[in-house]
Design an enzyme around this catalytic site. Structure first.
Site: not given
Length: 323
Positions: A193, A222, A243, A245-246
């Protein structure tokens, strides 16, 4: 007046065996983006204009995972997402699920400035993009041969592939993989990202983040990047872009936490960054960059390396990957 500061990132979590050529390419792109931002700041551009400018450049270059070169969904398509925030009035704009917009970060800004909303997604975001006349192209523009190969690897391994360069027997932050996301095993991650944070000479903070998400992700997933307070946040005190592990970043509202401990605990910027990285990620892995309204710049991460660069008005400039 305060001195301006800028920071940029291209993802946290990096293979220790990343080839030197790839490391050099990443550093060159980050340096180029920093120089773009520095030039704009010296010309008295606003923090908001600069974060958009820099992230647009990162979206245009296929090196990192945003815009052209985005990670592919399980269906072999791109579903890009981005967000931008102006700290002076805490205005924000975000988009998800866009597949034809060349620069999702600019569409996010248009959502903020030209719509009554803060967040548009999928067909609604695409329709708004056409109403606003932004540059669009076919889905194939975003898909690179490398990413097609990565998707094939991910499907063969039946996993969400965070980064093809890190073998499933690798390590991150001293842990044997596979790492788990919401209890499901995945490859050790190094999501690329991109993001930028800026404080201008007027003390105005802004932040912007853009991503293609996870390789082989479910359609409709998402992440944190478009979620205000999770992957992106800016206020009068600071600007933050995250940025990693979402899902962990979402649970911890990581970007907002930096501002919160500054506001409620009175921490300086680097203290706040260190605190949230240590105490808010639980078992997740992530990194972030941040600036403060005092002209400070900071970063932090709890995994192997982070593609990042920063510069300040007093002449300091640094581009790096490792600690």
């Amino acid at each position: 007046m305060v001195g301006w500061a800028i920071a940029v990132h291209g993802g946290a979590g990096v293979d220790p065996n990343l080839p030197p050529q790839r490391q050099q390419e990443a550093k060159q792109l980050l340096t180029h983006c920093l120089n773009l931002g520095i030039s704009a700041l010296r010309s008295n551009a606003s923090a908001l204009d600069v974060v958009e400018l820099v992230v647009r450049q990162l979206e245009t270059d296929p090196l990192f995972n945003s815009g052209r070169g985005s990670a592919l969904t399980a269906n072999g398509t791109v579903e890009m997402e981005a967000s931008i925030m102006d700290g002076t009035k805490r205005r924000c704009g975000a988009v998800s699920g866009v597949s034809t917009v060349k620069n999702p970060i600019s569409l996010a800004r248009l959502v903020m400035e030209k719509s009554p909303h803060s967040y548009l997604a999928f067909s609604g975001a695409e329709e708004f993009a056409r109403q606003q006349g932004v540059e669009v192209t076919e889905n194939e523009y975003f898909i690179t041969p490398d990413n097609v190969g990565m998707l094939k690897l991910a499907k063969e391994a039946n996993t969400i592939l965070f980064d093809y360069r890190i073998p499933t027997a690798g390590k991150c932050a001293g842990l044997e993989s596979p790492v788990k996301m919401n209890g499901l095993p995945i490859s050790v991650y190094a999501p690329e990202t991109v993001g930028c944070v800026v404080v201008d000479s007027e003390g105005r903070c802004a932040a912007a983040t853009s991503t293609g998400g996870l390789m082989n992700k479910m359609s409709g997933r998402i992440g944190d990047s478009p979620l205000i307070g999770a992957g992106t946040y800016a206020c009068e005190l600071c600007g933050v872009s995250c940025t990693g592990e979402g899902e962990a970043i979402i649970r911890s509202t990581l970007a907002r936490e930096v501002a919160a401990v500054m506001e409620y605990k009175g921490y300086r910027l680097q203290e706040a960054v260190d605190y949230v990285i240590k105490h808010r990620l639980d078992e997740g892995f992530a990194g972030l960059i941040a600036v403060s309204n005092k002209g400070e710049v900071a970063f932090g991460h709890n995994c192997n390396g982070m593609f990042r660069g920063c510069a300040t008005q007093n002449g300091f400039m640094e581009v790096g990957i490792w600690d």
